[in-house]
Scaffold this motif. Structure first.
Motif, PDB file in Angstrom:
ATOM      1  N   ASN A 191     -11.473  23.054 -24.754  1.00 20.70           N
ATOM      2  CA  ASN A 191     -11.173  24.362 -24.174  1.00 20.70           C
ATOM      3  C   ASN A 191     -12.327  24.825 -23.268  1.00 20.70           C
ATOM      4  OD1 ASN A 191      -9.622  26.701 -23.792  1.00 20.70           O
ATOM      5  ND2 ASN A 191     -10.762  27.801 -25.351  1.00 20.70           N
ATOM      6  N   TYR A 192     -12.054  25.104 -21.968  1.00 21.83           N
ATOM      7  CA  TYR A 192     -10.781  25.078 -21.294  1.00 21.83           C
ATOM      8  C   TYR A 192     -10.842  24.082 -20.118  1.00 21.83           C
ATOM      9  CZ  TYR A 192      -7.152  26.606 -18.059  1.00 21.83           C
ATOM     10  OH  TYR A 192      -6.095  26.612 -17.193  1.00 21.83           O
ATOM     11  N   GLU A 193     -11.891  24.258 -19.292  1.00 20.42           N
ATOM     12  CA  GLU A 193     -12.108  23.319 -18.190  1.00 20.42           C
ATOM     13  C   GLU A 193     -13.149  22.295 -18.616  1.00 20.42           C
ATOM     14  OE1 GLU A 193     -12.405  24.818 -14.121  1.00 20.42           O
ATOM     15  OE2 GLU A 193     -14.187  23.560 -13.843  1.00 20.42           O
ATOM     16  N   HIS A 228     -15.241  18.690 -17.668  1.00 20.32           N
ATOM     17  CA  HIS A 228     -15.692  17.629 -16.775  1.00 20.32           C
ATOM     18  C   HIS A 228     -16.266  16.541 -17.676  1.00 20.32           C
ATOM     19  CE1 HIS A 228     -15.548  20.029 -12.931  1.00 20.32           C
ATOM     20  NE2 HIS A 228     -15.451  20.980 -13.846  1.00 20.32           N
ATOM     21  N   HIS A 235     -10.392  18.199 -16.257  1.00 15.50           N
ATOM     22  CA  HIS A 235      -9.128  18.571 -16.887  1.00 15.50           C
ATOM     23  C   HIS A 235      -9.141  20.056 -17.178  1.00 15.50           C
ATOM     24  CE1 HIS A 235      -6.355  19.202 -20.323  1.00 15.50           C
ATOM     25  NE2 HIS A 235      -5.642  18.237 -19.756  1.00 15.50           N
ATOM     26  N   LYS A 236      -7.994  20.726 -16.907  1.00 18.09           N
ATOM     27  CA  LYS A 236      -7.808  22.124 -17.259  1.00 18.09           C
ATOM     28  C   LYS A 236      -6.696  22.239 -18.293  1.00 18.09           C
ATOM     29  CE  LYS A 236      -9.408  24.407 -13.031  1.00 18.09           C
ATOM     30  NZ  LYS A 236      -9.048  25.382 -11.974  1.00 18.09           N
ATOM     31  N   ASN A 268     -15.217  27.538 -21.387  1.00 24.62           N
ATOM     32  CA  ASN A 268     -14.082  28.340 -21.874  1.00 24.62           C
ATOM     33  C   ASN A 268     -13.969  29.684 -21.168  1.00 24.62           C
ATOM     34  OD1 ASN A 268     -16.301  29.607 -23.056  1.00 24.62           O
ATOM     35  ND2 ASN A 268     -15.184  30.133 -24.928  1.00 24.62           N
ATOM     36  N   ARG A 307     -10.157  33.078 -16.744  1.00 24.66           N
ATOM     37  CA  ARG A 307      -9.979  33.370 -15.325  1.00 24.66           C
ATOM     38  C   ARG A 307      -8.525  33.772 -15.060  1.00 24.66           C
ATOM     39  NH1 ARG A 307     -13.551  28.835 -15.256  1.00 24.66           N
ATOM     40  NH2 ARG A 307     -15.540  29.343 -14.248  1.00 24.66           N
ATOM     41  N   GLU A 359      -5.729  31.050 -14.384  1.00 19.80           N
ATOM     42  CA  GLU A 359      -5.560  29.930 -15.307  1.00 19.80           C
ATOM     43  C   GLU A 359      -4.404  30.168 -16.288  1.00 19.80           C
ATOM     44  OE1 GLU A 359      -6.938  27.305 -14.589  1.00 19.80           O
ATOM     45  OE2 GLU A 359      -8.665  27.889 -13.378  1.00 19.80           O
ATOM     46  N   THR A 401      -1.563  27.580 -10.166  1.00 18.32           N
ATOM     47  CA  THR A 401      -1.305  28.055 -11.522  1.00 18.32           C
ATOM     48  C   THR A 401      -0.014  27.450 -12.048  1.00 18.32           C
ATOM     49  OG1 THR A 401      -2.452  30.132 -11.043  1.00 18.32           O
ATOM     50  CG2 THR A 401      -1.005  30.102 -12.959  1.00 18.32           C
ATOM     51  N   ASN A 412      -0.555  23.805 -12.949  1.00 19.82           N
ATOM     52  CA  ASN A 412      -1.280  23.724 -14.219  1.00 19.82           C
ATOM     53  C   ASN A 412      -0.311  23.901 -15.382  1.00 19.82           C
ATOM     54  OD1 ASN A 412      -2.934  24.154 -16.470  1.00 19.82           O
ATOM     55  ND2 ASN A 412      -4.410  25.392 -15.356  1.00 19.82           N
ATOM     56  N   GLN A 435       0.716  21.109 -18.262  1.00 17.35           N
ATOM     57  CA  GLN A 435       0.587  21.329 -19.704  1.00 17.35           C
ATOM     58  C   GLN A 435       1.922  21.129 -20.410  1.00 17.35           C
ATOM     59  OE1 GLN A 435      -1.865  24.564 -21.183  1.00 17.35           O
ATOM     60  NE2 GLN A 435      -2.741  24.906 -19.160  1.00 17.35           N
TER      61      GLN A 435
END
Length: 622
Positions: free
Chosen positions: A146-148, A150, A161-162, A190, A193, A196, A408, A411, A415
């Protein structure tokens, strides 16, 4: 404009625009390895070193330019740099090996008091020994970050990954060190934003970090990457699906499906892309149900690979206002659940926590759980298969999303795609939910209906739903005419009469429901807070007696809905929520749980338990 005319306008707009979002190119995401935990794996769970980095010094230089985007690709914490001499002449302002450690999987909020409310970046590092073998491929797999995130291996970036609740996977075969000495570094952020998924405003704790299992899965060079083995849509006598091979030798390969216990076997050949479909008569296959959660040992075998799974087979469909499981009318006796053990701070840590939550649901009399408001652990779905609990699985399109931002939407769709990929072979999963309590409007309708369309394209064997909006009129009528309902199989909605509106518990039975759609009705939330051990009369807010009276009268009120076919009250257990700040009754917890944060059953628990006993007698004959 009347609500009816508004609904017609919004529905027409959605039909006109449907597909606009899906025409946008998706960001490239590695395809998930089906049933990755079932492979031969090297666990990376355990102690990881970490560095707190609120200024993101390990990612950006002083000009705010990313190190991993520079010409050299060097300079970030992901290098795991060490001085080249004993004199330490080089300036290196970090050292993972001398930094503190925390346990993975596990959120950082519950492991360090100073990180309870922390939102930002933390770096993690884990060294491991693995020398690649000839003819094998290796996949680094994270259950969730969580959340973004690298992710870097041996100083080289694997990707970004997001999404805080879906698996992350990379083929690391070529990046592994021939010596066997390797290290993986993760930048986890985390920060909330507005663009997101979920957005800034939620009603659960924003746990940060690597919150689910980490491992490396080993496969042959040509391997079975994906498969679906389920009953064909609307056909209880046919097992159908596909198998996908990956690797250079994937074309024109024989793959055998074998369900030995049922005497089913079929061999198919892959096409040029490594894909093959199958369809096998299965008249004698026992059906999975909550009363009899029968699972079969299923194997798929190619010339170079074998995968094994335990799969149940059942049909779920609707007919008018009925939900049919294996052709029989079903009442879904449910409860909502967060991915959190209330007895131990933090995210649920493993199978023991998850099994406890589902055991509590069974004690309540449930045959069904809503896994809110985001994808839960893959282990949770397998346990639901084993324990005989139907599942509503959801993506965190929650409250107010950036509806008009194409990124958005992409994304959210990714998911959803990953959730369906993870759960498509689980008999327990009967509902894909595309969101919760999202406000009316044309951009929202386009966004949400496009998600519903995507879910059907990915899996047409399950029901599609969402928690819809409702509104009340002065004549004490609750209207459910959200235009999104046109695109769904269930009419599901959240209502909080007796807590957020409608007066005291004894006054809510005056409300009636006007529901537009001739579909099964599922009340996806209702409830109210109670502090366990606090007592008063039925009108004393926060008391167990108030919550008890609320449930008694909710069940009376909802039972007047002709098409009511189930519910998932809010919620099984108290859970941590930053929004809930009352210093006496909440203290950082949402107290709507029927079980307290110390495991105590509140009085309302027994009200719902008795109601479910009656519904089981009516529908199941026991």
């Amino acid at each position: 404009m009347t609500s009816l005319n508004l609904m017609k306008v919004l529905t027409a707009a959605a039909l006109l625009w449907l597909g606009t979002f899906s025409s946008q190119p998706l960001q490239a995401q590695p395809a998930l390895l089906q049933n990755a935990p079932g492979r031969s794996v090297l666990s990376l769970n355990g102690s990881w070193n970490y560095i707190i980095d609120p200024y993101e010094n390990g990612f950006y230089d002083y000009r705010r330019e990313a190190f991993d985007q520079s010409k050299s690709g060097k300079g970030g914490y992901y290098d795991n740099a060490k001085p080249s001499s004993k004199q330490e002449e080089e300036l290196i302002e970090y050292d993972f090996d001398k930094s503190q450690a925390m346990q993975i999987p596990g959120d950082w909020n519950s492991q360090r008091p100073e990180l309870l409310y922390y939102e930002g970046t933390i770096w993690y590092k884990k060294s491991f020994a693995l020398a690649p073998k000839p003819g094998k491929r290796y996949f680094l797999y994270f259950g969730a970050i969580n959340y973004e995130a690298h992710i870097y291996l041996n100083g080289k970036k694997l990707g970004m990954h997001k999404g805080g609740f879906t698996p992350i996977q990379y083929d690391i075969t070529e990046q592994l060190s021939a010596s066997g000495d390797n290290f993986v570094v993760v930048k986890a952020d985390n920060t909330r934003r507005p663009e997101e998924v979920p957005t800034i405003n939620t009603d659960w704790w924003n746990y940060g970090g690597i919150t689910r299992d980490v491992f490396i899965a080993e496969t042959p060079a040509t391997y079975i990457s994906d498969y679906k083995v389920q009953l064909a849509k609307g056909d209880a006598n046919t097992v159908a699906g596909y198998v996908q091979l990956a690797g250079e030798g994937r074309a024109n390969q024989a793959v055998t499906l074998n369900i030995g216990e049922a005497g089913l076997k079929q061999t198919v050949k892959t096409d040029g892309e490594g894909r093959a479909t199958f369809s096998v008569p299965a008249k004698k296959l026992a059906r999975w149900s909550p009363q009899s959660p029968r699972l079969y040992a299923v194997s798929l075998t190619s010339s170079s690979d074998v995968v094994q799974d335990r799969i149940g087979f059942r049909l779920i469909e609707t007919r008018g206002q009925d939900i049919l499981l294996n052709g029989r009318s079903l009442y879904m006796r449910g409860i909502s659940i967060h991915d959190e053990n209330p007895l131990i701070p933090g995210r649920a840590r493993g199978e023991g926590d998850l099994r406890m939550l589902l055991t509590w649901a069974k004690e309540l009399g449930c045959n069904y759980v809503r896994l809110a408001h985001y994808p839960h652990n893959e282990t949770m779905l397998k346990l639901a298969d084993e324990m005989g609990l139907l599942v509503w699985a959801e993506v965190p399109v929650y409250w107010t999303i950036a509806w008009e931002n194409p990124a958005t939407y992409q994304n959210a769709e990714q998911q959803l795609t990953d959730l369906i990929s993870m759960g498509k072979n689980r008999a327990s999963v009967v509902v894909w939910s595309v969101g919760n309590e999202t406000p009316l409007g044309e951009p929202r309708l386009k966004f949400m209906s496009s998600l519903a369309k995507k879910a059907r394209a990915l899996d047409d064997t399950r029901l599609i739903s969402a928690a819809l909006e409702l509104h009340r009129t002065p004549d004490n009528v609750v209207h459910v005419d959200d235009p999104l309902g046109e695109f769904l199989d269930l009419t599901s909605f959240n209502e909080y009469a007796g807590w957020y509106w409608g007066g005291k518990p004894g006054e809510i039975t005056k409300y009636t429901f006007d529901i537009k759609y001739n579909k099964p009705v599922m009340v996806s939330e209702f409830g109210g807070d109670a502090l366990a051990g606090y007592h008063g009369d039925a009108n004393t807010r926060w008391s167990e007696e108030y919550q008890e009276a609320l449930y008694v009268n909710q069940l009376k009120m909802l039972s007047t809905i002709p098409g009511l076919r189930g519910m998932t009250p809010w919620i099984l257990a108290d859970f941590r929520a930053t929004r809930r700040q009352h210093p006496v009754y909440q203290n950082g917890f949402n107290r709507k749980g029927l079980i307290s944060s110390t495991g105590q059953r509140k009085k309302a628990f027994y009200v719902l338990q008795e109601y479910y006993r009656q519904m089981a007698q009516k529908y199941d004959g026991k």
